[in-house]
Design an enzyme around this catalytic site. Sequence first.
Site, PDB file in Angstrom:
ATOM      1  N   HIS A 276      27.356 -20.307  -0.647  1.00 27.46           N
ATOM      2  CA  HIS A 276      26.778 -19.672   0.373  1.00 27.46           C
ATOM      3  C   HIS A 276      25.744 -18.551   0.024  1.00 27.46           C
ATOM      4  CE1 HIS A 276      29.935 -16.898  -0.004  1.00 27.46           C
ATOM      5  NE2 HIS A 276      29.393 -15.912   0.464  1.00 27.46           N
TER       6      HIS A 276
ATOM      7  N   HIS B  94      21.227 -15.056  -3.503  1.00 25.31           N
ATOM      8  CA  HIS B  94      21.781 -15.663  -4.645  1.00 25.31           C
ATOM      9  C   HIS B  94      23.222 -16.359  -3.938  1.00 25.31           C
ATOM     10  CE1 HIS B  94      23.882 -12.084  -4.228  1.00 25.31           C
ATOM     11  NE2 HIS B  94      24.896 -12.666  -4.757  1.00 25.31           N
TER      12      HIS B  94
END
Length: 189
Positions: free
Chosen positions: A42, A126
């Site tokens: 995620h 990220h």
Amino acid sequence: MRLFAAVLPPPAAADELAYAVDKLKTLPGAEDLRWAPRESWHFTLAFMAEVEDGTVPVLSERLSRAARRTAPFPLALHGGGHFGDRALWTGAAGDVDTLRLLARRADAAARKSDITMEEHRHYRPHLTLARGHGEPSLRAYVDGLADFEGGEWTVAELTLVRSNLPRSGVPGERPRYEVVGRWPLGGAG
């Protein structure tokens, strides 16, 4: 409960990334890294740490508003990087400015819900792939991701996720993630 707002990659994007990660796992020293399971992948937008159960309805309403105010946008998984030798990640390409805007709005929703948040800092999108302990160096893995370009998808929802910390005491056990809420972005069906 421990909560965070997130953007989850769709299955097709996760498939592409899984293929690239499988190649990384063949590199020397890969067995010494703690690889994040695919189901945990995620982009964290806002980490809220501990949130009282009674705060969740207010937070959910504010996150719903943040989602409605943000139009769907294109995103793709892209390249790689690392934070020291402790975290290997893949980044984002596409409309990263809107991803950052959604992160700011999720953070603001939490703050307006009286959730204590960390100090504001520049959002760096990220998706964590692996964690290390200083050995091996993550440089070879970053190099292995240098040419990774995932296919573009449309981010159409904001997700609230609960992180259930391990309680067994078994070394290497990871948190389990459970979706608490999903809100369509403005204009999404």
